[in-house]
Design a protein around this motif. Structure first.
Motif, short mmCIF file in Angstrom:
data_model
loop_
_atom_site.label_atom_id
_atom_site.label_comp_id
_atom_site.label_asym_id
_atom_site.label_seq_id
_atom_site.Cartn_x
_atom_site.Cartn_y
_atom_site.Cartn_z
N ILE A 170 12.28 -12.60 -4.98
CA ILE A 170 11.80 -11.22 -4.82
C ILE A 170 10.43 -11.20 -4.15
CG2 ILE A 170 13.17 -10.08 -6.59
CD1 ILE A 170 10.92 -10.41 -8.52
N PHE A 171 9.65 -12.28 -4.38
CA PHE A 171 8.36 -12.35 -3.71
C PHE A 171 8.56 -12.54 -2.21
CE2 PHE A 171 4.48 -14.64 -2.36
CZ PHE A 171 3.57 -13.68 -2.71
N LEU A 172 9.56 -13.37 -1.86
CA LEU A 172 9.87 -13.56 -0.43
C LEU A 172 10.31 -12.25 0.20
CD1 LEU A 172 11.65 -17.02 -0.39
CD2 LEU A 172 9.37 -16.44 0.43
N ILE A 173 11.13 -11.48 -0.54
CA ILE A 173 11.56 -10.17 -0.02
C ILE A 173 10.34 -9.29 0.23
CG2 ILE A 173 12.79 -8.05 -0.59
CD1 ILE A 173 14.75 -9.72 -2.17
N ALA A 174 9.41 -9.31 -0.74
CA ALA A 174 8.22 -8.46 -0.59
C ALA A 174 7.43 -8.87 0.64
CB ALA A 174 7.34 -8.58 -1.84
N ILE A 175 7.28 -10.19 0.84
CA ILE A 175 6.52 -10.67 2.01
C ILE A 175 7.24 -10.27 3.29
CG2 ILE A 175 5.87 -12.76 3.26
CD1 ILE A 175 4.77 -13.87 0.89
N PHE A 176 8.57 -10.37 3.26
CA PHE A 176 9.37 -9.99 4.44
C PHE A 176 9.12 -8.52 4.78
CE2 PHE A 176 13.44 -8.39 6.12
CZ PHE A 176 13.47 -9.14 7.29
N VAL A 177 9.18 -7.66 3.75
CA VAL A 177 8.92 -6.23 3.97
C VAL A 177 7.52 -6.02 4.56
CG1 VAL A 177 8.53 -4.03 2.78
CG2 VAL A 177 10.51 -5.41 2.22
N ALA A 178 6.55 -6.74 3.99
CA ALA A 178 5.16 -6.57 4.44
C ALA A 178 5.03 -6.98 5.90
CB ALA A 178 4.23 -7.39 3.56
N ILE A 179 5.66 -8.11 6.27
CA ILE A 179 5.53 -8.60 7.66
C ILE A 179 6.18 -7.62 8.63
CG2 ILE A 179 6.28 -10.39 9.26
CD1 ILE A 179 5.85 -12.39 7.02
N ILE A 180 7.41 -7.15 8.26
CA ILE A 180 8.11 -6.21 9.14
C ILE A 180 7.26 -4.96 9.35
CG2 ILE A 180 10.07 -4.62 9.26
CD1 ILE A 180 11.09 -7.25 9.79
N CYS A 181 6.70 -4.42 8.25
CA CYS A 181 5.92 -3.18 8.37
C CYS A 181 4.63 -3.43 9.13
CB CYS A 181 5.63 -2.60 7.00
SG CYS A 181 7.08 -1.88 6.27
N SER A 182 4.04 -4.61 8.96
CA SER A 182 2.81 -4.93 9.67
C SER A 182 3.07 -5.00 11.17
CB SER A 182 2.27 -6.25 9.15
OG SER A 182 1.03 -6.50 9.70
N LEU A 183 4.19 -5.67 11.54
CA LEU A 183 4.56 -5.73 12.96
C LEU A 183 4.82 -4.34 13.49
CD1 LEU A 183 6.89 -8.85 13.16
CD2 LEU A 183 4.58 -8.57 14.05
N PHE A 184 5.52 -3.52 12.67
CA PHE A 184 5.83 -2.15 13.08
C PHE A 184 4.55 -1.36 13.36
CE2 PHE A 184 5.98 2.15 11.33
CZ PHE A 184 6.73 2.75 12.33
N LEU A 185 3.56 -1.55 12.48
CA LEU A 185 2.31 -0.78 12.64
C LEU A 185 1.53 -1.21 13.87
CD1 LEU A 185 0.51 -0.23 9.24
CD2 LEU A 185 1.27 1.46 10.84
N THR A 186 1.51 -2.53 14.14
CA THR A 186 0.62 -3.00 15.20
C THR A 186 1.31 -3.11 16.55
OG1 THR A 186 1.08 -5.21 14.38
CG2 THR A 186 -1.02 -4.23 13.74
N LYS A 187 2.62 -3.33 16.56
CA LYS A 187 3.27 -3.65 17.84
C LYS A 187 4.10 -2.50 18.42
CE LYS A 187 1.84 -7.91 17.62
NZ LYS A 187 0.53 -8.14 18.24
N THR A 188 4.46 -1.51 17.62
CA THR A 188 5.33 -0.47 18.18
C THR A 188 4.50 0.78 18.51
OG1 THR A 188 5.82 0.54 16.06
CG2 THR A 188 7.27 -1.24 16.78
N VAL A 189 5.13 1.63 19.34
CA VAL A 189 4.45 2.85 19.78
C VAL A 189 4.20 3.76 18.58
CG1 VAL A 189 4.63 4.85 21.26
CG2 VAL A 189 5.53 2.67 22.01
N VAL A 190 5.25 3.93 17.74
CA VAL A 190 5.11 4.83 16.59
C VAL A 190 4.01 4.34 15.67
CG1 VAL A 190 6.32 5.85 14.65
CG2 VAL A 190 7.54 5.45 16.76
N GLY A 191 3.91 3.02 15.51
CA GLY A 191 2.87 2.46 14.66
C GLY A 191 1.48 2.82 15.17
N ARG A 192 1.29 2.71 16.47
CA ARG A 192 -0.01 3.08 17.04
C ARG A 192 -0.25 4.58 16.91
NH1 ARG A 192 -2.41 -1.21 16.24
NH2 ARG A 192 -4.22 -0.18 17.14
N TYR A 193 0.83 5.36 17.05
CA TYR A 193 0.70 6.81 16.85
C TYR A 193 0.17 7.11 15.46
CZ TYR A 193 3.25 8.13 21.10
OH TYR A 193 3.63 8.33 22.38
N ILE A 194 0.67 6.33 14.46
CA ILE A 194 0.23 6.57 13.08
C ILE A 194 -1.28 6.36 12.96
CG2 ILE A 194 0.38 5.69 10.72
CD1 ILE A 194 3.34 5.19 11.24
#
Lengths: 333, 330
Positions: A170-194
């Motif tokens: 479950i810790f690995l799942i949590a880290i996976f979620v965190a990495i995906i969301c971090s990439l989403f925030l920094t690398k995608t257009v919507v993330g930069r919009y946020i």
């Protein structure tokens, strides 16, 4: 030129604060090992990782809401709601995957109502989410009648016992979620919009960003992550009492602020929140180990929260004062 | 070109009026509905009961109204009440005389309120965040002081203040004093100025920091006073007293028609709001609705009040626009 320099400064600040957080974690860890030798046990450590996993998932959602300039308090109640809906539906005889899905959908529904009210009424999100938190909590008591929900299937409970290479799944799942969301925030257009929306919402909407849609998205994402975290809690704790997550909003918000995210929006990182959660979990569990009355937790978390936010305000005040002094010097010359 | 009659603005004015008077309409409607559906609701006996119910929340919510008028908020009222009552409980078990126990409770309330005020004005943190923090800090302190134990067997001298007409009498005295303060003193009038625009009130020489300190000290004082009434009514002291009271108090204020953005509203509106809340909760209990749903009902009521508030704000905005168009066209 000037724009570039400020951008670099913000990145540098975050980098420095993350390194400071890592140093703090090691210091706390060292002190705890000195005080309580059994802290080095593998079993204890993996228990700590398991405990932090659902909080990390919650913190990711909250960080994104804060960056977008919003505020949310409902996630503690949503976390309980999803677990309780899932458990009660499974006990009435539905198959587990369907009740799992409906559990997450119930969390999404609650956060959707929250988002709808916040966006349509154009009102302080903190008050609306406070009201929604109360309503959802009351619904939870209504569903369960105040009883703890038990009786999750074996395979679901065993999920929290699995570990891969010595690290709990479950810790690995949590880290996976965190990495995906971090990439989403920094690398995608919507993330930069946020980020842009959190910095200046009006400017963002004038430049053509559909701020309302992004707000819906952010609050729904937070609701989804909260209900997912609630189900992970259910798997770890094997039962869902109706007062699940009562203190979670305070703990998670404090951790997110420790991680360097501004409540005013526009600044923040998921890595920082991750480290903040780790500090909180270490400190709170050390209270248990050292045998201090657990109700000191409330006082402790509250004091840390006020101090950290006070620091944030002081920083912004100082950053406003210093350029003015430079300006005055220039005039005198 | 001039328009002699603008239907749109007329409708606007009509709806603004309705939204302004929403509290009266709701109050009359609810009393009517309950009187028809519940037997024995419209009786002096029942109204006495309701008046005692209202007093505790009412005293807290008139206090919180001051904070909301000045543009802030106080979420820690329930916890201030719990901590001061717990200290009072310690005093009672130690066998201190009645008046010194009351003094302890009230002074604790003022001190806790001034801690809030200090953090808000000096550290310059948002009111809502400070009081969210102190909400937990004070609650934790209350649990630690009492060690989670209930203090029962309170001497009958303390029960006097919670019996008969005493609670409602106290509530009326408090609210009359506050109405006078907000309407006729410099402090009260300046509160509206601070709530309307803090920056400009600083520039025009209002001592905002001092007045804000007073506001949060008064909030603490009234929470402690409500705690005294609570001891008199219930006859016990426990650290979980007042959980969620901040919530009911804010609901009473907002449903009365005080805007949470600050700068307008009045104590009388809050009194009506708390009467509405009291009647609703007593009526729903008489209808046999499970008290578990009480929180949900207050929550939905708060959301409804916010909805009315934002509706009024929007209508006024639109009305202003229409007025500007008229000026432009004339």
């Amino acid at each position: 030129m000037k724009f570039n320099s400020t951008k670099v400064n913000i990145n540098k600040e975050q980098y420095v604060s993350n390194i400071a957080l890592i140093i703090i974690i090691f210091v706390i860890f060292g002190i705890l090992i000195l005080l309580v030798p059994q802290f080095l046990n593998y079993g204890f450590f993996s228990e700590l990782l398991k405990r932090s996993s659902e909080l990390i998932i919650l913190a990711v959602g909250v960080t994104i809401v804060f960056i977008s300039g919003g505020f949310d308090l409902t996630f503690g109640s949503i976390m309980a709601l999803s677990g309780i809906v899932c458990g009660t539906l499974y006990n009435t005889g539905l198959t587990f995957p369907i009740s799992f899905l409906i559990g997450i959908l119930s969390g999404l529904l609650a956060s959707f109502i929250n988002a709808l009210l916040i966006i349509k009424l154009r009102f302080e999100p903190i008050i609306i989410s406070l009201a929604m938190m109360q309503v959802v909590r009351s619904v939870i008591y209504g569903i369960t009648g105040g009883k703890t929900v038990v009786g999750f299937p074996e395979s679901f409970i065993n999920m929290s016992e699995i570990s891969v290479f010595g690290i709990p799944l479950i810790f690995l799942i949590a880290i996976f979620v965190a990495i995906i969301c971090s990439l989403f925030l920094t690398k995608t257009v919507v993330g930069r919009y946020i980020y842009a929306m959190g910095g200046n919402e009006r400017a963002a909407s004038i430049t053509g960003i559909r701020t309302d849609r992004i707000k819906y998205f952010v609050y729904l994402l937070n609701g989804f992550l909260a209900s997912f975290g609630g189900l992970i809690f259910a798997s770890r704790a094997n039962s869902v009492p109706p007062n699940t997550g009562l203190n979670v909003p305070l703990e998670v918000i404090t951790a997110v602020i420790i991680g360097g995210t501004l409540i005013s929006g526009g600044v923040g990182s998921i890595l920082g929140s991750f480290l903040g959660i780790f500090i909180m979990v270490l400190l709170l569990n050390s209270f248990n180990i050292l045998g201090i009355n657990p109700f000191w937790n409330l006082i402790f978390v509250g004091v840390i929260m006020i101090l950290v936010i006070g620091r944030e305000r002081l920083n912004t005040i100082f950053s406003k004062i210093i350029p003015r002094k430079k300006f005055l010097k220039l005039i005198r010359k | 070109m001039r328009r002699s009659f603008n239907k749109n603005t007329f409708l606007n004015k009509f709806f603004i009026n309705i939204a302004d008077k929403a509290i009266f309409i709701l109050l009359i409607l609810i009393i009517l509905i309950f009187s028809i559906t519940i037997e024995g609701f419209f009786s002096i006996n029942n109204f006495n009961n309701i008046s005692r119910q209202i007093a505790v929340i009412g005293i807290i919510s008139v206090g919180i109204t001051l904070a909301i008028i000045s543009g802030g908020i106080d979420l820690s009222v329930g916890s201030i009440m719990a901590l001061s009552v717990s200290l009072g409980g310690v005093g009672i078990t130690e066998g201190l005389p009645l008046y010194s126990v009351y003094l302890i409770i009230l002074v604790t309330g003022i001190i806790l309120g001034s801690i809030n005020g200090f953090l808000i004005t000096r550290l310059n943190i948002k009111e809502i965040i400070v009081t969210l923090g102190t909400l937990n800090i004070y609650r934790g302190a209350a649990i630690i002081i009492t060690k989670g134990i209930w203090v029962t067997g309170i001497p009958s001298a303390y029960l006097f203040i919670g019996e008969g007409y005493m609670p409602i009498l106290l509530f009326s005295v408090v609210s009359i004093i506050l109405i006078i303060i907000t309407k006729y003193t410099i402090f009260g009038i300046n509160l509206y100025a601070i709530g309307g625009n803090e920056q400009s009130s600083i520039f025009s020489g209002v001592p905002t920091i001092k007045y804000k300190m007073y506001v949060y000290m008064l909030c603490g004082f009234f929470s402690a006073l409500a705690g005294i009434v609570f001891i008199g009514r219930s006859g016990f002291v426990q650290p979980q007293v007042g959980v969620g009271y901040e919530f009911s108090a804010i609901t009473a204020v907002v449903i009365g028609g005080t805007s949470i953005a600050g700068g307008n509203g009045s104590i009388t509106r809050t009194i009506l709001g708390s009467i509405l809340m009291g009647i609703l909760l007593v009526g729903l209990t008489m209808l046999g609705i499970n008290p578990i749903w009480e929180d949900a009902i207050t929550g939905i009521l708060l959301l409804l009040a916010i909805f009315i508030d934002s509706l009024r704000f929007r209508l006024k905005e639109r009305g202003l626009k229409n007025y500007e168009i008229q000026l432009y066209e004339s």
